[in-house]
Design an enzyme around this catalytic site. Structure first.
Site, mmCIF file in Angstrom:
data_model
loop_
_atom_site.group_PDB
_atom_site.id
_atom_site.type_symbol
_atom_site.label_atom_id
_atom_site.label_comp_id
_atom_site.label_asym_id
_atom_site.label_seq_id
_atom_site.Cartn_x
_atom_site.Cartn_y
_atom_site.Cartn_z
ATOM 1 N N THR A 163 0.736 -1.243 0.106
ATOM 2 C CA THR A 163 0.108 -0.108 0.043
ATOM 3 C C THR A 163 0.890 1.204 0.001
ATOM 4 O O THR A 163 0.253 2.371 0.119
ATOM 5 C CB THR A 163 -0.989 0.006 1.375
ATOM 6 O OG1 THR A 163 -0.011 0.009 2.261
ATOM 7 C CG2 THR A 163 -2.003 -1.118 1.172
ATOM 8 N N TRP A 164 2.069 1.280 -0.238
ATOM 9 C CA TRP A 164 3.097 2.418 -0.356
ATOM 10 C C TRP A 164 2.441 3.171 -1.391
ATOM 11 O O TRP A 164 2.408 2.719 -2.546
ATOM 12 C CB TRP A 164 4.512 2.000 -0.476
ATOM 13 C CG TRP A 164 5.407 3.162 -0.175
ATOM 14 C CD1 TRP A 164 4.947 4.333 0.513
ATOM 15 C CD2 TRP A 164 6.802 3.062 -0.494
ATOM 16 N NE1 TRP A 164 6.305 5.165 0.621
ATOM 17 C CE2 TRP A 164 7.218 4.444 0.090
ATOM 18 C CE3 TRP A 164 7.593 2.129 -0.911
ATOM 19 C CZ2 TRP A 164 8.626 4.842 -0.014
ATOM 20 C CZ3 TRP A 164 9.013 2.581 -1.101
ATOM 21 C CH2 TRP A 164 9.384 3.706 -0.563
ATOM 22 N N ASP A 222 -0.444 -5.291 3.410
ATOM 23 C CA ASP A 222 0.948 -4.514 3.949
ATOM 24 C C ASP A 222 0.712 -3.218 4.184
ATOM 25 O O ASP A 222 0.569 -2.716 3.129
ATOM 26 C CB ASP A 222 2.055 -5.022 3.413
ATOM 27 C CG ASP A 222 3.147 -4.526 3.891
ATOM 28 O OD1 ASP A 222 3.714 -5.164 5.028
ATOM 29 O OD2 ASP A 222 3.857 -3.469 3.434
ATOM 30 N N TYR A 273 3.182 5.445 5.411
ATOM 31 C CA TYR A 273 2.540 5.380 3.988
ATOM 32 C C TYR A 273 1.485 6.684 4.079
ATOM 33 O O TYR A 273 0.434 6.419 4.709
ATOM 34 C CB TYR A 273 1.974 4.218 3.695
ATOM 35 C CG TYR A 273 3.211 3.121 3.422
ATOM 36 C CD1 TYR A 273 4.502 3.488 3.641
ATOM 37 C CD2 TYR A 273 2.810 1.692 3.359
ATOM 38 C CE1 TYR A 273 5.482 2.407 3.451
ATOM 39 C CE2 TYR A 273 3.536 0.848 3.403
ATOM 40 C CZ TYR A 273 5.159 1.137 3.445
ATOM 41 O OH TYR A 273 5.992 -0.020 3.373
ATOM 42 N N GLN A 284 10.899 -8.250 6.764
ATOM 43 C CA GLN A 284 10.472 -7.784 5.447
ATOM 44 C C GLN A 284 11.410 -7.125 4.642
ATOM 45 O O GLN A 284 12.104 -6.080 5.274
ATOM 46 C CB GLN A 284 9.215 -6.867 5.569
ATOM 47 C CG GLN A 284 8.736 -6.531 4.226
ATOM 48 C CD GLN A 284 7.475 -5.521 4.544
ATOM 49 O OE1 GLN A 284 7.380 -4.491 4.052
ATOM 50 N NE2 GLN A 284 6.571 -6.239 5.089
ATOM 51 N N TYR A 294 9.559 -7.107 -0.585
ATOM 52 C CA TYR A 294 8.847 -5.823 -0.944
ATOM 53 C C TYR A 294 9.373 -5.574 -2.146
ATOM 54 O O TYR A 294 10.633 -5.845 -2.485
ATOM 55 C CB TYR A 294 8.834 -4.816 0.317
ATOM 56 C CG TYR A 294 10.155 -4.130 0.453
ATOM 57 C CD1 TYR A 294 10.765 -3.207 -0.270
ATOM 58 C CD2 TYR A 294 10.719 -4.368 1.948
ATOM 59 C CE1 TYR A 294 11.808 -2.365 -0.145
ATOM 60 C CE2 TYR A 294 11.834 -3.519 2.251
ATOM 61 C CZ TYR A 294 12.309 -2.424 1.100
ATOM 62 O OH TYR A 294 13.530 -1.809 1.726
HETATM 63 P P1 NDP Z 1 6.382 -2.767 -6.257
HETATM 64 O O1 NDP Z 1 7.425 -3.654 -6.698
HETATM 65 O O2 NDP Z 1 5.054 -3.545 -5.801
HETATM 66 O O3 NDP Z 1 5.714 -1.969 -7.705
HETATM 67 C C1 NDP Z 1 4.689 -1.334 -7.615
HETATM 68 C C2 NDP Z 1 4.294 -0.480 -8.862
HETATM 69 O O4 NDP Z 1 4.076 -1.515 -9.991
HETATM 70 C C3 NDP Z 1 3.216 0.402 -8.878
HETATM 71 O O5 NDP Z 1 3.647 1.577 -9.861
HETATM 72 C C4 NDP Z 1 2.059 -0.406 -9.671
HETATM 73 O O6 NDP Z 1 1.266 0.199 -10.401
HETATM 74 C C5 NDP Z 1 2.961 -1.188 -10.582
HETATM 75 N N1 NDP Z 1 2.245 -2.397 -10.868
HETATM 76 C C6 NDP Z 1 1.549 -3.467 -9.991
HETATM 77 N N2 NDP Z 1 1.115 -4.520 -10.308
HETATM 78 C C7 NDP Z 1 1.413 -4.427 -11.775
HETATM 79 C C8 NDP Z 1 1.292 -4.985 -12.944
HETATM 80 N N3 NDP Z 1 0.369 -6.290 -12.663
HETATM 81 N N4 NDP Z 1 1.394 -4.766 -14.129
HETATM 82 C C9 NDP Z 1 2.215 -3.553 -14.425
HETATM 83 N N5 NDP Z 1 2.562 -2.910 -13.280
HETATM 84 C C10 NDP Z 1 1.999 -3.141 -12.007
HETATM 85 O O7 NDP Z 1 6.794 -1.590 -5.366
HETATM 86 P P2 NDP Z 1 6.424 -1.158 -3.969
HETATM 87 O O8 NDP Z 1 7.552 -0.320 -3.538
HETATM 88 O O9 NDP Z 1 5.083 -0.539 -3.999
HETATM 89 O O10 NDP Z 1 6.441 -2.481 -3.148
HETATM 90 C C11 NDP Z 1 5.458 -3.212 -2.677
HETATM 91 C C12 NDP Z 1 4.964 -2.833 -1.108
HETATM 92 O O11 NDP Z 1 6.030 -3.434 -0.223
HETATM 93 C C13 NDP Z 1 4.767 -1.617 -0.731
HETATM 94 O O12 NDP Z 1 3.613 -1.014 -1.393
HETATM 95 C C14 NDP Z 1 4.849 -1.776 0.816
HETATM 96 O O13 NDP Z 1 3.606 -2.239 1.240
HETATM 97 C C15 NDP Z 1 5.986 -2.528 0.972
HETATM 98 N N6 NDP Z 1 7.310 -2.070 1.039
HETATM 99 C C16 NDP Z 1 8.055 -2.171 2.162
HETATM 100 C C17 NDP Z 1 9.121 -1.296 2.417
HETATM 101 C C18 NDP Z 1 9.736 -1.406 3.791
HETATM 102 O O14 NDP Z 1 10.827 -0.875 4.070
HETATM 103 N N7 NDP Z 1 9.512 -2.517 4.870
HETATM 104 C C19 NDP Z 1 9.599 -0.628 1.345
HETATM 105 C C20 NDP Z 1 9.100 -0.699 0.230
HETATM 106 C C21 NDP Z 1 7.833 -1.248 -0.022
HETATM 107 P P3 NDP Z 1 -0.285 0.652 -9.960
HETATM 108 O O15 NDP Z 1 -0.226 1.147 -8.294
HETATM 109 O O16 NDP Z 1 -0.542 1.754 -10.884
HETATM 110 O O17 NDP Z 1 -1.162 -0.540 -10.071
#
Ligand code: NDP
Length: 277
Positions: free
Chosen positions: A19-20, A48, A53, A163, A191
């Site tokens: 959900t970031w 998550d 966020y 994580q 993540y």
């Molecule tokens: P991700 O690798 O999950 O990528 C997210 C991006 O990918 C968004 O732009 C999304 O677009 C796009 N996307 C998702 N599904 C598809 C698909 N099927 N086809 C094409 N594009 C797609 O990156 P995150 O950094 O968001 O990591 C996921 C989660 O992990 C975070 O949201 C958070 O909850 C967690 N996290 C934890 C961290 C920590 O320090 N503990 C640090 C970073 C992340 P759209 O939104 O438009 O669908």
């Protein structure tokens, strides 16, 4: 959905929803809630989030998305290191619970290592667990040295996950952290499994995706899920992406696929510092 067994009992779904970036703009709220609910409809029961966020906005979006459906969700949230003192973590958790509109968080994580002594954070986690405010606790962005230090604390050994950043372009954890977590029975939550979208244009990934009539994002997720003991939490803010990510559960990468991906994104040959986003 396939589940990972957590130390001490209980299960963690292998696929979740990140959900970031959610809860930052009012105009995106309806779409974000719809996306999370679509995931629940499909049985993607892990969400998550973190107090960080959207300055609490993501937790509010999650709260709205899971209203009336709390039983379908394994809810993960995280405390800022600067809030992770004995009293601070308890107060931060209460604020998260209010935003999430629920009475308990299933898994509560220290977002990254900060200046607060681990013993204090662990005491707060233990109190929250005793009070039923959290089910389990764990850490995030801890490297193997941090994990060993955590394990010096009796309560630290009750952590159920680390994580960390893990995807095709960030394989350093395979060298030491993943084996360490495996030996100690911890689940690893990967993540940014699609590197926040930066992976999607890669030609080798596209080639492998074509073989499966899939998209590069789906293959990137399937690759993470192929590792024992690891769950993936891609973030998708549209129902269409959520559906595609769910379908990635069905993809079985062949030896040829894995060899091509290994050649393009080599496994680490030595220890490398833990990468963080
Ligand atoms: P991700 O690798 O999950 O990528 C997210 C991006 O990918 C968004 O732009 C999304 O677009 C796009 N996307 C998702 N599904 C598809 C698909 N099927 N086809 C094409 N594009 C797609 O990156 P995150 O950094 O968001 O990591 C996921 C989660 O992990 C975070 O949201 C958070 O909850 C967690 N996290 C934890 C961290 C920590 O320090 N503990 C640090 C970073 C992340 P759209 O939104 O438009 O669908």
């Amino acid at each position: 959905m396939r589940q990972l067994r957590l130390p001490g009992g209980g299960d963690l779904p292998v696929l979740g929803q990140g959900t970031w970036g959610m809860g930052e703009r009012r105009s995106d709220r309806t779409t974000e809630i719809e996306a999370l609910r679509r995931g629940l409809d499909l049985g993607v029961g892990l969400i998550d989030t973190a107090e960080m966020y959207g300055n609490g906005g993501a937790e509010e979006v999650v709260g709205e998305a899971i209203a009336g459906r709390r039983d379908e969700v394994f809810l993960v949230s995280k405390v800022f290191p600067h809030n992770a003192s004995r009293r601070g973590a308890v107060e931060a958790c209460e604020r998260s619970l209010r935003r999430l509109n629920t009475d308990h968080i299933d898994l509560y994580l220290l977002h990254w290592r900060g200046g607060t002594p681990l013993a204090e954070t662990l005491e707060a986690f233990e109190q929250l667990r005793a009070d039923g405010r959290i089910g389990r606790f764990g850490v995030s962005n801890f490297d193997p040295d941090d994990m060993r230090e955590l394990w010096e604390h009796e309560l630290g050994r009750e952590s159920v996950t680390d994580q960390v950043l893990y995807n095709l372009t960030r394989r350093g954890v395979e060298y030491d952290l993943l084996p360490w977590c495996g030996e100690h029975g911890l689940a690893v939550m990967a993540y940014s499994p699609i590197e926040q979208g930066r992976l999607l244009g890669d030609s080798v990934l596209k080639q492998v995706a074509q073989r499966h009539s899939a998209t590069p994002a789906q293959v990137a997720i399937a690759w993470v899920l192929a590792t024992e003991g690891v769950c993936a939490i891609p973030k998708a803010a549209t129902a269409e992406h959520v559906e595609q990510n769910h379908a990635a559960l069905e993809i079985r990468l062949s030896d040829e696929d894995l060899a091509d991906l290994d050649a393009r994104f080599p496994a680490p040959g030595r220890a490398v510092p833990l990468e963080i986003l």
